[in-house]
Design a protein around this motif. Structure first.
Motif, mmCIF file in Angstrom:
data_model
loop_
_atom_site.group_PDB
_atom_site.id
_atom_site.type_symbol
_atom_site.label_atom_id
_atom_site.label_comp_id
_atom_site.label_asym_id
_atom_site.label_seq_id
_atom_site.Cartn_x
_atom_site.Cartn_y
_atom_site.Cartn_z
ATOM 1 N N LYS A 13 0.874 -1.260 -0.130
ATOM 2 C CA LYS A 13 0.102 -0.253 -0.012
ATOM 3 C C LYS A 13 0.797 1.275 -0.037
ATOM 4 N N GLY A 14 1.800 1.325 0.934
ATOM 5 C CA GLY A 14 2.538 2.551 0.991
ATOM 6 C C GLY A 14 3.690 2.711 -0.229
ATOM 7 N N HIS A 28 -1.418 12.004 0.243
ATOM 8 C CA HIS A 28 -1.571 10.621 0.820
ATOM 9 C C HIS A 28 -1.514 10.596 2.320
ATOM 10 N N SER A 30 -1.728 8.210 5.442
ATOM 11 C CA SER A 30 -1.503 6.952 6.129
ATOM 12 C C SER A 30 -1.645 6.941 7.541
ATOM 13 N N ASP A 84 -4.627 5.438 3.232
ATOM 14 C CA ASP A 84 -3.565 3.999 3.175
ATOM 15 C C ASP A 84 -3.529 3.592 4.467
#
Ligand code: AP5
Length: 206
Positions: A13-14, A28, A30, A84
């Motif tokens: 994912k990252g 992004h 996370s 994410d």
């Protein structure tokens, strides 16, 4: 465009998020990185979640949802997001639908037998947060992207990986059905090379 990256720990994912934000103008977000920043900065939130993250369990839903809610209010999220690591269970998915529902959910499918190798060989940049694998970068200590220090995450050990996989199977896997029923789930084959996985994602995002 509002996009979620779904997948097991270590599914990439990252790694894919870094490629996606390079090509598309999306922030992004996370949740793992947000929690790790809080731990590093010794905030009250960081102190509450540190021990939980070290064992591989999920942080409390109320803290996680509140943190994401605040982040989504920031200006860079006006035209969408790339989430994410969130949502991680059905409760979080329901809360996100109330706050700002996704347009598409990309599910990175991988052979779970390969996860332990991927995670125990991961090196993460303390600065830009990008992830690499010793199979590709050997024993270098500086990030190939920004020169920052490469570190091993505290939860990247074999024992914790097993716990994280168990948590994923019990709590996160049901999200596949949840988003499939909404017609938003698209699965990609995460066992291909990083570039091939990204090519599949570009086909989905256009
Ligand atoms: P988080 O940081 O979200 O970790 P995770 O979901 O376990 O995912 P990872 O970061 O481990 O893996 P990834 O899929 O990003 O893989 P990567 O691209 O790095 O969460 C950590 C903790 O925070 C949780 O356990 C929980 O405690 C807490 N938390 C976070 N969100 C939460 C939430 N919503 N609710 C409650 N708690 C929450 O790749 C892995 C490795 O594989 C790398 O070495 C990479 O180089 C390599 N690799 C990637 N792609 C490929 C490929 N195609 N081929 C070969 N190698 C590859």
């Amino acid at each position: 465009m509002k996009v979620i990256l779904l997948g097991a720990p270590g599914s990439g994912k990252g790694t894919q998020a870094a490629y996606i934000t390079d090509k598309y103008d999306l922030p992004h977000i996370s949740t793992g990185d947000l929690f790790r920043d809080n731990i590093k900065n010794q905030t009250p939130l960081g102190q509450k979640v540190k021990a939980i993250m070290d064992t591989g369990n999920l942080c409390p839903d109320d803290l996680t949802v509140a943190m994401v809610k605040e982040r989504l209010k920031e200006k860079d999220c006006e035209n969408g997001y790339l989430l994410d690591g969130f949502p991680r269970n059905l409760f979080q998915a329901g809360e996100l639908d109330k706050i700002d529902a996704p347009d598409v959910v990309i599910n990175i499918e991988v052979d779970l037998e390969k996860i332990e190798h991927r995670i125990t060989g991961r090196r993460s940049c303390a600065n830009c947060k990008n992830s690499f694998h010793v199979d590709f970068i050997g024993d270098r200590e500086a990030c190939p992207d920004c020169g920052g220090k490469l570190v091993i995450r505290k939860d990247d050990n074999a024992e914790t990986v097993r716990e994280r996989l168990a948590v994923y199977q019990a709590q996160t896997l049901p999200l596949e059905e949840y988003y499939s029923k909404q017609g938003k789930l698209v699965s990609v084959d995460g066992d291909k090379s990083i570039e091939e996985v990204f090519a599949q994602i570009v086909k989905v995002l256009g």
